[in-house]
Every structure is written in C-alpha cells, then in structure tokens.
Design an enzyme around this catalytic site. Structure first.
Site, PDB file in Angstrom:
ATOM      1  N   TYR B 288       0.840  -1.201   0.000  1.00 23.05           N
ATOM      2  CA  TYR B 288       0.000   0.000   0.000  1.00 23.05           C
ATOM      3  C   TYR B 288       0.876   1.253   0.000  1.00 23.05           C
ATOM      4  O   TYR B 288       1.749   1.406   0.851  1.00 23.05           O
ATOM      5  CB  TYR B 288      -0.931  -0.004   1.222  1.00 23.05           C
ATOM      6  CG  TYR B 288      -2.078   0.964   1.076  1.00 23.05           C
ATOM      7  CD1 TYR B 288      -3.232   0.576   0.408  1.00 23.05           C
ATOM      8  CD2 TYR B 288      -2.010   2.247   1.578  1.00 23.05           C
ATOM      9  CE1 TYR B 288      -4.294   1.456   0.248  1.00 23.05           C
ATOM     10  CE2 TYR B 288      -3.063   3.135   1.415  1.00 23.05           C
ATOM     11  CZ  TYR B 288      -4.208   2.735   0.751  1.00 23.05           C
ATOM     12  OH  TYR B 288      -5.249   3.616   0.594  1.00 23.05           O
ATOM     13  N   TYR B 338      -5.204   5.674  -8.381  1.00 21.87           N
ATOM     14  CA  TYR B 338      -5.572   5.548  -6.969  1.00 21.87           C
ATOM     15  C   TYR B 338      -6.996   5.040  -6.865  1.00 21.87           C
ATOM     16  O   TYR B 338      -7.940   5.767  -7.144  1.00 21.87           O
ATOM     17  CB  TYR B 338      -5.441   6.902  -6.266  1.00 21.87           C
ATOM     18  CG  TYR B 338      -5.828   6.867  -4.800  1.00 21.87           C
ATOM     19  CD1 TYR B 338      -4.882   6.548  -3.822  1.00 21.87           C
ATOM     20  CD2 TYR B 338      -7.128   7.135  -4.393  1.00 21.87           C
ATOM     21  CE1 TYR B 338      -5.243   6.507  -2.477  1.00 21.87           C
ATOM     22  CE2 TYR B 338      -7.491   7.092  -3.051  1.00 21.87           C
ATOM     23  CZ  TYR B 338      -6.538   6.781  -2.101  1.00 21.87           C
ATOM     24  OH  TYR B 338      -6.898   6.740  -0.775  1.00 21.87           O
TER      25      TYR B 338
END
Ligand SMILES: [Zn+2]
Lengths: 144, 387
Positions: B288, B338
């Site tokens: 992440y 994103y």
C-alpha cells in the site's frame, strides 16, 4: 485583544464537545488540564468518554498549571495550506510534543517560532496560549 | 485461518477507464469494473450472489451495482473504510462462502477521486472535520488536515531513528515510476522520474514532495472471490488465497502518542502463520503506497527487508522489476492510479497469474505474492496469494 486580531483569525477554533470541554475551558484560562483514569492511572490525551487504555469510565480531570515544558517527539513542516485559514502561516510547523513531566502524554501543536532549520526531534519547547477570540485561547508551542 | 489455506481464490479482476475527470458517476464506473471482472472470470452476472464495497461516503452502493447488473443477490454489504478494506472484505467474502451464506462474491471500489470528492482534502468544512475525526478538535485547529501531514509525523521520527534519508524515499518513487513506464494505463506513463529530478523537488509537507504523495484519479476496480472448487470452472487462472490477517493497533485513528508502532507490525506474524510461509518465500509484492514512506515502513513491518536496512534495500534497486522484490509493478498509487488500494490488488493477481508472460512487465517465475493494505497507522490488512 485588539479588534484587528479578532478579525484576522481565520483558522478553525477548537470545537468544545461533551468529552473535551474541560481541556478547552482550561486552555481559555491559559492552563493545561488532562484527563486521567482513576482505575489504571493513565493520562488520556486526547480525552474521551472513557479511558482509552483500559476502558474504565472512572476518569477525572487534573490541572497541570501554566508552566508546561516538553520536547519535540516528531514534526512536519507544511509548505501548503491543507486547510482554509492557514494561508498566512506557511511554512507551518506541526509538532507532536512529549511533556517533560508526563512523557506518556504527547500534545500536538504548532511551533510558533520554529521553521524547518531550527526544529528537530528533541528540541525543547514551552507551551504558550494564543488568544484567538475574546474568550477562546489555543495552546501552542514555542522553542525554549 | 490456516484452515482456509488455498480453499478460496480470486477468479476475476477488472477496472473501469481511469481518468482525471470521468464525466460519469461512481455507479457507472463500478458497473464497468464489475462487468470487466465478470468477463475476466468467464461468469454471468447472475453467478454473483454477494456484492460488497467500501467507501468514505464518496461512492455508490452494492445494492445499486447489483440492481443495474440485473442481479438480486443474497448479500449486499457496504462499509466505511480506508485503504486496507480490500483485504478486509476479501476476508469477509471467505467467511460468507465458508459458512454457506454466499457462493461467489464481487468486491469493488468506485470513486471520482480526482473530479469528485478528493481524499487529499479541500472543500471541507473545518468544523465538520473536527467532528468527523476522533480527536479532530486537537489536530484541525493546528492545520493538520491531510494524511500527508499525519503520516509525515510518523515518517519524520521513523526516518530520524533509522537513518532513512530523502533519497531513500526517492528510490521508492523512482522504482514505481519506472514500472509505470511499462504500463500504458498508468497516469504517469510517459513521465519518468529521475533521482536528480526527485531530489530537486520541494516538499509539500516534509518529508514528502509531490512525488511522495499518491495521485488522485477517477476509477473503479472490482474483484471476484469464490471457492477453489468453483474456480476450476472459471475462464481465468485462479489465484489462491494462502493466508490473510488484519489488525487494529494504535489507539486513536487521528491522534498519535506513539508513532513507533503501526498495525502492520502486528499483522505480519499472523499473516505468515496463516499462509505457512516466511518473507523469503515471497517473489512479488503490492505494498500500500499512499505515501512513499508507508512502503518503507511496511517493508520493515512485514520482514521483507531487515529492520534498519530498509533504506539500503530500496537503494540497491530491489523494488525494480529485476530486483529481489519487484513491488507495485504497475506503478502503484504513486504513479499508476488511486483506487484506495484496490488497483494494487488487481496487479498482484495479474502477476501471480503470469498474465503478462511474454511482455516486459512480467516478474519472471513469480509464484507467491504479498498484498498489503494500510488504512492508516492504526489499521492494516494483508494477504498472501499463489497460483
Ligand atoms: Zn484506564
């Protein structure tokens, strides 16, 4: 406080809530009050409806007075206002400060006389109170 | 969790178009991603009997997505959650299937993250923010309204204590941007980043430059989870879930008295126990990457680089395609797009499938992949996948 100062303060003013009012009431008097747990003796900052360490509802408020010293635990320097009202405060130093007399408590604030060059982890700071309206004040830090 | 090892698989992945301004609602994006994932699995929409999603009040509901796919599923579930939610919902999907409440689950994240509600802030009432975050009255009046500032407080101290430098952050950025140059769908495709350029870039908020911040995009991603048994009937190569783990650690989500631990530190041992592997067994990673430093911190937490040597690890080029641990090989959220973590999950599935075989994007001989989620220092989830 002058009329000019009142008009100029555009930054968010801390909201008093059911759980934090004693903290901000003390700040308005230029004092620091901390929530303490009577069951496990932990200090809770930020304060809450019960102790974040053990869950006890037996929490009290303890006055720490007006001479509050600490060390910078961590910090950032922001070169862009991420919130409205901060456009005149760039670069903005946001620091997590460890209290000298209660190292388990860390209080976030701006270092008003700090910048990227003279702030570092471990820098000594003192708490000051910035009067932001006629009856509200916000705890801040200055390099000692 | 070891009892579920390899009993469940990801059988479909798909995405909508990625842009800065989709011109459509998150529901349209979600439907495009869902249809792509269903086609990837070689299924019919009616084969899906559970729909789940996460959002931060910026998306469409699973009920709507099911409705407009013409499906009336048994389960719809929507959670408010951050960047570890893909892994958490996959764990929920496994639980639903394991207990017979569902057979095949579609999970999506849809957002107009650039043209609509932006994660990076802006346009919010500061009073609303003070109320929205636990302890918000203690950060918003000080100008700390962006995740870049919050995570920066962790980064400054961690870097100080571990000898990490701006250049180490730069290695994360330049490695991911390099991956993006092989991915025509990446936002920063055609926009390589050199270390020299990185080092000349000013801080937005220390220690982060604009390159250390993830980008914002309009897009939706979807994933289909089913049993290993049913996976055999799918068109795609199933990617099996070896193990998963999740954890909350830090006491407050938005106020930090201890920046020296993060939830990922606690997830890692549970994850490896569940999967029955060690970090050395991992060939490819999706970590992440809302900020460059978050990658360094997780490489340490998950034992993918020795503690105290994470900087050397990335400086040696190990995140690159021919490094020891090719990471975020589509460019990650720093340079691909994103979708609140889900695009990194899609990429690890494709790598473990060897979907890029024969191209310059495939990590050679990769068998086992790790995928980590970070909803903040306080909540993490992760999974290990294999073919
Ligand atoms: Zn207690």
């Amino acid at each position: 406080m002058s009329e000019e100062t009142k008009v100029k303060y555009e930054k968010p003013i801390p909201l008093k809530t059911l759980d934090n009012t004693p903290y901000w009431d003390a700040a308005d008097r230029h004092e620091l009050a901390l929530q303490k747990c009577n069951t496990c003796n932990a200090y809770n900052h930020p304060p809450g409806p019960s102790c974040a360490s053990c869950g006890s509802v037996d929490v009290i408020w303890e006055n720490q007075g007006s001479v509050i010293q600490g060390k910078v635990y961590s910090y950032v320097v922001s070169y862009r206002p991420f919130l409205p009202g901060f456009q005149n405060d760039i670069p903005l130093v946001i620091a997590v400060v460890e209290l000298d007399h209660l190292p388990e408590v860390k209080i976030i604030g701006n270092i008003l006389n700090g910048n990227a060059e003279n702030v570092t982890i471990g820098s000594a700071v003192n708490m000051v109170w910035e009067d932001v309206t006629e009856d509200r004040a916000v705890p801040q830090w200055v390099l000692a | 969790m070891s009892t579920i090892r390899n009993k469940y698989a990801i059988v479909g992945v798909g995405e909508s178009k990625r842009s800065k301004n989709s011109g459509v609602t998150p529901l349209h994006l979600a439907l495009d991603a869902a249809r792509a994932a269903i086609a990837d699995a070689g299924m019919d929409a009616k084969d899906i009997d559970a729909f789940m999603s996460y959002s931060e009040h910026d998306s469409c509901t699973p009920h709507q997505v099911a409705t407009y796919l013409g499906v009336r599923p048994g389960v719809v579930k929507e959670i408010i959650g951050g960047g570890s939610s893909t892994e958490l919902l996959i764990a929920d999907a496994v639980g639903l299937i394991e207990t017979g409440q569902a057979k095949t689950v579609l999970i999506y994240r849809a957002m107009n993250g650039r043209s609509g509600m932006r994660m990076g802030g802006g346009g919010w009432s500061t009073d609303l923010l003070q109320s929205a975050f636990d302890g918000g009255s203690f950060i918003i009046p000080y100008g700390a309204g962006s995740p870049g500032q919050w995570f920066g407080l962790f980064a400054t101290r961690h870097m100080h204590l571990n000898g990490l430098t701006q250049e180490h952050l730069g290695h994360v950025c330049t490695s991911f941007y390099e991956h993006a140059q092989r991915n025509p769908n990446a936002f920063f495709y055609g926009k390589p980043l050199t270390m020299e350029e990185y080092m000349k870039t000013a801080h937005l908020s220390s220690p982060f430059t604009k390159h250390d911040f993830c980008l914002e995009s309009d897009e939706a991603n979807a994933i289909i989870v089913t049993s290993a048994e049913r996976a055999k009937d799918c068109k795609s190569t199933p990617v099996h879930i070896m193990g998963m783990a999740a954890r909350q650690s830090v006491s407050h989500a938005h106020y930090w008295k201890n920046v020296d631990e993060v939830a990922s530190d606690y997830v890692a041992p549970e994850l490896y126990k569940a999967a029955g592997i060690t970090p050395e067994d991992i060939d490819v990673a999706s970590i992440y990457d809302c900020f460059s430093w978050v990658v360094l911190r997780q490489l340490e937490a998950y034992g993918l680089a020795p503690k105290g040597e994470v900087g050397d690890f990335v400086a040696a080029g190990n995140l690159r395609l021919n490094g020891k641990l090719p990471t975020n090989t589509a460019g990650g959220m720093l340079s691909e797009g994103y979708t609140h973590g889900m695009n990194n999950v899609l990429e690890i599935v494709r790598q473990v499938r060897h979907e890029y075989a024969g191209t310059n994007r495939q990590v050679e001989n990769c068998e086992i992949g790790i995928c980590t989620g970070w909803a903040g220092p306080d909540i993490a989830g992760a999974m290990v996948l294999s073919k």
